[in-house]
Design an enzyme around this catalytic site. Structure first.
Site, PDB file in Angstrom:
ATOM      1  N   HIS A  52       0.852  -1.179   0.000  1.00  0.00           N
ATOM      2  CA  HIS A  52       0.000   0.000   0.000  1.00  0.00           C
ATOM      3  C   HIS A  52       0.897   1.241   0.000  1.00  0.00           C
ATOM      4  CE1 HIS A  52       0.614  -0.084   4.428  1.00  0.00           C
ATOM      5  NE2 HIS A  52       0.336   1.201   4.370  1.00  0.00           N
ATOM      6  N   TYR A 120       3.887   2.471  14.663  1.00  0.00           N
ATOM      7  CA  TYR A 120       4.189   3.410  13.590  1.00  0.00           C
ATOM      8  C   TYR A 120       3.522   4.748  13.829  1.00  0.00           C
ATOM      9  CZ  TYR A 120      -0.231   1.756  11.541  1.00  0.00           C
ATOM     10  OH  TYR A 120      -1.552   1.409  11.323  1.00  0.00           O
TER      11      TYR A 120
END
Length: 152
Positions: A52, A120
């Site tokens: 992605h 993240y």
């Protein structure tokens, strides 16, 4: 290295109690120029989560447990590294932060027999009404990455 990708080697401060390491600081604008969101995800051994990319946000990845093979592919038309593939090995054996710029496709494969956990940071918050996440199949012929372990 793909243009705009940055690696920050983490420094562990160890003593008889354990260790401490800084992941990202607000006085490191060259790593994450803006804070949007922090997230945490886990994947099981052998899982491939790819590919992605984002049009608006940068990602900053840290794998806190397990080990992974991270694959990046530069999709950006204006980039001097358009079409370049980079591979990084991250996790317990190599504790690094990896900045992935917008327009760079990314994914990973969990290595070994243990799950991998990624923490993240992004420069934008997730918007469920207009997600900034464009999907590409893990076996996309343009990227043509061989995910098999090469026995040597």
């Amino acid at each position: 290295m793909i243009n705009g990708v940055k690696v920050k080697k983490l420094v562990k401060h160890c003593d008889d109690r354990g260790f401490f390491a800084e992941l990202v600081r607000n006085d490191e604008p060259d790593i994450l120029f803006k804070f949007g969101q922090a997230s945490w995800s886990m994947s099981y051994p052998g899982v491939i989560k790819a590919f992605h990319y984002h049009e608006k946000q940068d990602d900053l990845w840290f794998f806190r447990s397990g080990n992974v093979q991270v694959v990046l592919y530069d999709l950006r038309e204006e980039s001097p590294t358009k079409g370049v593939t980079d591979v990084y090995y991250m996790g317990e054996e190599n504790p690094i932060m990896l900045l992935i710029p917008k327009g760079v496709a990314h994914g990973y494969r969990v290595l070994g027999q243990r799950p991998a956990e990624v923490i993240y940071f992004t420069t934008e918050s997730y918007n469920s009404n207009e997600p900034d996440e464009k999907r590409i199949p893990w076996d996309d012929p343009q990227i043509a990455f061989n995910w098999e372990t090469k026995n040597r």
